[in-house]
Design a protein around this motif. Sequence first.
Motif: not given
Length: 423
Positions: A168-172
């Motif tokens: 999720v952090e990478v996607a954001r």
Amino acid sequence: MPKRERVMRMSVEQPLWRALTGYRILTMLYAIGLYISANDEFARPWVAVAYYAVLVVWTLATLPRVANAASCTKRFLAVDLTIALVGILLTRVADAPGRIEAGGPTLPSIWTAGAVLAFAIKGGWRWAAFASTLVAAVNIVERGAPTRDTIHNVVLVWVASIAIGYVVEVARASERTLARALEIEAATRERERLARDIHDSVLQVLAMVQRRGTALGGEAAELGRMAGEQEVALRTLVSGGLVPVSRVSEDAAQGAVVRAVEEPDGPDGHDGPDSPDGKANPVDLRALLAPYAGSKVTLSEPGAPVELAPLTARELAAAVGAALDNVRKHAGDSARAWILVEDEPDEVIVTVRDDGPGIPEGRLAQAEGEGRLGVALSIRGRLRDIGGTADLISVAGQGTEVELKVPRAPQGPKDARGKAEKR
């Protein structure tokens, strides 16, 4: 000219919230099913029934809370995890000691993983590590001592939640980068559009004032000199330009935000559709090119209308006008020009040819470096924005030929933004 500002929100994590909503419902039903299949083995079944009543009400009532990151607040996450942890500890009260020692499931069972995953999606891998660690500690307390099954379940939840939080952090971060790239592209295209308009109007007038003033002399020469200075300053400003700071959502969990300026599609420049089916009425290209015909410009066109989308027709006609401006400016007042319009089944071809002295080799690249962007922006830039191409052929002493091609179904920047928004 009226414009509309469209906001496009991109959130790769939104499907995860929808999946989490379904997961919570299914795991709630699974936990209740486990109890029903073995309720006669419970030491205090009324404790389990009371807990499941609370679990059902809580799960169904808080479904909107796990619909997106904005609704999933820290307070909700704390209460949600507390219900899961209390359910694990109540297992020792409700279930028989033999079943607990044999590795029987806890009251919330795998519903607990949903509470941990909510932490992961909302706050990333650090929040996931915190929540899964609490679940691990309470599971060990419920069992009384670490067992192989307990350790296996704990590690599985711990690794899965941290992995999802990291993704999720990478996607954001990727969304913010994409939003910045799209906004730079939009700003660049808008700057090129403004540069074309300025080149076709203000810069041409300043250049004419400079030439006429120098020729007249006297006070007019001073006026021409000032016009020349302003022309150089304006060309420098147009060729440089500024890119605004990227705008992102205040809550990073909501995804990145891209704001795009959309030009009107109507043939008269107004905003909105012109036909009942919601599409702008086509424009006859011949009507837009007719004003360019004159004693020194010959226009050859088909006998039938050459219909194109309004924006495409206007930009193509403006590119023809820019090519004729170059003829008048560089080939001299005595030069003649010919415009040929060809209406092919899959594309429209407009050729502008003159009998001037031609363009020396390397002159276009030199002019672009000096900030003279007539060919780069007013011609090639316009055609690129509507999905077409512009080819320039010039031989010294034999004139210049500009061939403009536009497909029948152009894929311009607005079409690409529309597809991105749908995705």
